[in-house]
Design an enzyme around this catalytic site. Structure first.
Site, PDB file in Angstrom:
ATOM      1  N   ARG A  39       0.858  -1.177   0.000  1.00 36.18           N
ATOM      2  CA  ARG A  39       0.000   0.000   0.000  1.00 36.18           C
ATOM      3  C   ARG A  39       0.899   1.233   0.000  1.00 36.18           C
ATOM      4  O   ARG A  39       2.039   1.191   0.497  1.00 36.18           O
ATOM      5  CB  ARG A  39      -0.901   0.020   1.236  1.00 36.18           C
ATOM      6  CG  ARG A  39      -1.847  -1.182   1.356  1.00 36.18           C
ATOM      7  CD  ARG A  39      -2.643  -1.097   2.644  1.00 36.18           C
ATOM      8  NE  ARG A  39      -3.589  -2.194   2.776  1.00 36.18           N
ATOM      9  CZ  ARG A  39      -3.340  -3.333   3.427  1.00 36.18           C
ATOM     10  NH1 ARG A  39      -2.157  -3.504   4.013  1.00 36.18           N
ATOM     11  NH2 ARG A  39      -4.252  -4.278   3.503  1.00 36.18           N
TER      12      ARG A  39
ATOM     13  N   LYS B 246      -2.447  -2.712   7.762  1.00 36.52           N
ATOM     14  CA  LYS B 246      -3.662  -2.265   8.438  1.00 36.52           C
ATOM     15  C   LYS B 246      -3.858  -3.050   9.731  1.00 36.52           C
ATOM     16  O   LYS B 246      -3.613  -4.251   9.779  1.00 36.52           O
ATOM     17  CB  LYS B 246      -4.873  -2.451   7.528  1.00 36.52           C
ATOM     18  CG  LYS B 246      -4.963  -1.430   6.410  1.00 36.52           C
ATOM     19  CD  LYS B 246      -6.270  -1.571   5.648  1.00 36.52           C
ATOM     20  CE  LYS B 246      -6.413  -0.493   4.598  1.00 36.52           C
ATOM     21  NZ  LYS B 246      -7.694  -0.610   3.863  1.00 36.52           N
TER      22      LYS B 246
ATOM     23  N   HIS C 267      -1.997   2.894  -6.282  1.00 27.95           N
ATOM     24  CA  HIS C 267      -2.656   1.703  -5.746  1.00 27.95           C
ATOM     25  C   HIS C 267      -2.888   0.649  -6.822  1.00 27.95           C
ATOM     26  O   HIS C 267      -3.014  -0.550  -6.515  1.00 27.95           O
ATOM     27  CB  HIS C 267      -3.987   2.082  -5.093  1.00 27.95           C
ATOM     28  CG  HIS C 267      -4.512   1.035  -4.166  1.00 27.95           C
ATOM     29  ND1 HIS C 267      -3.913   0.737  -2.958  1.00 27.95           N
ATOM     30  CD2 HIS C 267      -5.578   0.195  -4.262  1.00 27.95           C
ATOM     31  CE1 HIS C 267      -4.594  -0.235  -2.355  1.00 27.95           C
ATOM     32  NE2 HIS C 267      -5.595  -0.582  -3.131  1.00 27.95           N
TER      33      HIS C 267
ATOM     34  N   ARG D 206      -0.585  -2.281  -6.809  1.00 30.21           N
ATOM     35  CA  ARG D 206      -0.938  -3.353  -5.871  1.00 30.21           C
ATOM     36  C   ARG D 206      -1.888  -4.347  -6.546  1.00 30.21           C
ATOM     37  O   ARG D 206      -1.722  -5.561  -6.418  1.00 30.21           O
ATOM     38  CB  ARG D 206      -1.572  -2.738  -4.616  1.00 30.21           C
ATOM     39  CG  ARG D 206      -1.995  -3.733  -3.537  1.00 30.21           C
ATOM     40  CD  ARG D 206      -2.381  -2.942  -2.281  1.00 30.21           C
ATOM     41  NE  ARG D 206      -3.076  -3.732  -1.292  1.00 30.21           N
ATOM     42  CZ  ARG D 206      -2.473  -4.475  -0.362  1.00 30.21           C
ATOM     43  NH1 ARG D 206      -1.152  -4.548  -0.330  1.00 30.21           N
ATOM     44  NH2 ARG D 206      -3.181  -5.146   0.527  1.00 30.21           N
TER      45      ARG D 206
ATOM     46  N   HIS E  86      -3.931  -9.177   3.657  1.00 31.69           N
ATOM     47  CA  HIS E  86      -5.382  -9.215   3.845  1.00 31.69           C
ATOM     48  C   HIS E  86      -5.725 -10.114   5.031  1.00 31.69           C
ATOM     49  O   HIS E  86      -5.215 -11.225   5.136  1.00 31.69           O
ATOM     50  CB  HIS E  86      -6.077  -9.771   2.589  1.00 31.69           C
ATOM     51  CG  HIS E  86      -6.077  -8.823   1.440  1.00 31.69           C
ATOM     52  ND1 HIS E  86      -6.283  -9.215   0.134  1.00 31.69           N
ATOM     53  CD2 HIS E  86      -5.901  -7.471   1.397  1.00 31.69           C
ATOM     54  CE1 HIS E  86      -6.227  -8.153  -0.652  1.00 31.69           C
ATOM     55  NE2 HIS E  86      -5.996  -7.095   0.080  1.00 31.69           N
TER      56      HIS E  86
ATOM     57  N   TYR F  73      -9.653 -10.678  -6.899  1.00 31.67           N
ATOM     58  CA  TYR F  73      -8.731 -10.758  -8.030  1.00 31.67           C
ATOM     59  C   TYR F  73      -9.034 -11.954  -8.922  1.00 31.67           C
ATOM     60  O   TYR F  73      -8.634 -11.967 -10.091  1.00 31.67           O
ATOM     61  CB  TYR F  73      -7.286 -10.813  -7.523  1.00 31.67           C
ATOM     62  CG  TYR F  73      -6.893  -9.548  -6.816  1.00 31.67           C
ATOM     63  CD1 TYR F  73      -6.690  -8.367  -7.531  1.00 31.67           C
ATOM     64  CD2 TYR F  73      -6.760  -9.502  -5.435  1.00 31.67           C
ATOM     65  CE1 TYR F  73      -6.365  -7.185  -6.886  1.00 31.67           C
ATOM     66  CE2 TYR F  73      -6.426  -8.333  -4.780  1.00 31.67           C
ATOM     67  CZ  TYR F  73      -6.237  -7.182  -5.512  1.00 31.67           C
ATOM     68  OH  TYR F  73      -5.924  -6.014  -4.869  1.00 31.67           O
TER      69      TYR F  73
END
Length: 302
Positions: A147, A173, A242, A245, A268, A277
């Site tokens: 990110r 995150k 982004h 990514r 994730h 994806y």
């Protein structure tokens, strides 16, 4: 009882010092709660006012933004109720359904990624220090799937260069850590050259990627770097940092990598986030099938 503004200030302090939320999350909370307070004119909201606020958001923002802003306000009220400051959150028994259109992640065509990197490498000469920095930014975006916020926060402690490998300890995150190991020799050489050239600045500011003032680069700086070399390619294709990514993840999936490894590389927390994806590759497979299968070159008539 405290005013709404006072409670918001205390809540943000709690999120910062007790929950240790990231700077980006705190910024989003601050903006969302300020907009909510401005709408209510500093008054505590009941269900009727919340309904009016939802209508206001739906007029002014995209469904995705509306969901996030409401989630910020809901979390704020939940915390107040949990601590006994409010007897009941106005979100109770409030049915909110916001239908977001499914948006597949947009990727960068492989030839354009090549052209972007080529333009950066072509611009480098020994006295162009900032170009060396730009090359490393583009290489890391494409080769790691970081990110933009993670890229900008890389520090000397979590950027480890060996003779033939580069290891990144990434804080993602929710403060989730993950390790990314790179053995691409050209990228390792670029990282070694950069860290040697910018050793003083890195030691002074603590972050790996620095600007002309010797401070850590911002996410806006990364966007400007991408745009600068995109313009040099002559392409009119819209590219954001982004999207690297998305391109990283899709490329690995198309190459046959197990989706759980991709989940780990992207950081994730849920496999369902990574599975988006698979829809991208399915779309590309359909296009390739139509283009490459020999049946498309045959013509018949009834």
């Amino acid at each position: 009882m405290q005013t709404l503004s006072q409670s918001i200030v205390q809540y943000l302090e709690m999120c910062h010092y007790e929950r240790n939320l990231s700077a980006d999350t705190l910024k989003a909370y601050r903006i969302d709660l300020r907009q909510f307070s401005e709408f209510t004119k500093g008054e505590w909201a009941d269900r009727d006012m919340l309904n009016r606020y939802i209508k206001h958001l739906n007029v002014c923002f995209s469904p995705r933004s509306v969901k996030r802003k409401l989630a910020s306000v809901r979390a704020f009220y939940h915390e107040l109720e949990y601590n006994g400051i409010l007897e009941e959150s106005p979100f109770h028994k409030l049915h909110i359904r916001i239908q977001s259109p499914k948006q597949l992640p947009r990727t960068i065509p492989g030839h354009l990624v090549h052209d972007l990197l080529q333009c950066a490498y072509d611009a480098y000469v020994p006295n162009k220090r900032e170009v060396l920095r730009d090359i490393l930014v583009l290489e890391l975006l494409f080769s790691t799937g970081l990110r933009v916020s993670e890229l900008c926060s890389l520090s000397a402690e979590n950027f480890m260069i060996g003779e033939s490998e580069l290891r990144l300890l990434v804080n993602g995150k929710g403060r989730k850590e993950r390790m990314i190991q790179i053995t691409t020799s050209e990228l390792v050489q670029v990282a070694q050259a950069y860290c040697s050239e910018f050793a003083e600045e890195i030691q002074a500011c603590g972050t790996i990627l620095v600007n002309r003032l010797g401070r850590g680069i911002s996410t806006q700086s990364v966007r400007r770097i991408v745009q600068k070399y995109l313009e040099r390619t002559g392409s009119t294709y819209h590219v954001t940092p982004h999207m690297f990514r998305h391109t990283f993840a899709t490329s690995l999936l198309e190459a046959g990598m197990d989706i759980r490894y991709i989940q780990s590389l992207l950081g994730h927390s849920s496999i369902s986030t990574t599975q988006i994806y698979t829809h991208v590759t399915a779309y590309q497979q359909t296009a390739l099938l139509a283009e490459k299968h020999p049946r498309g070159k045959m013509t018949f008539s009834l």
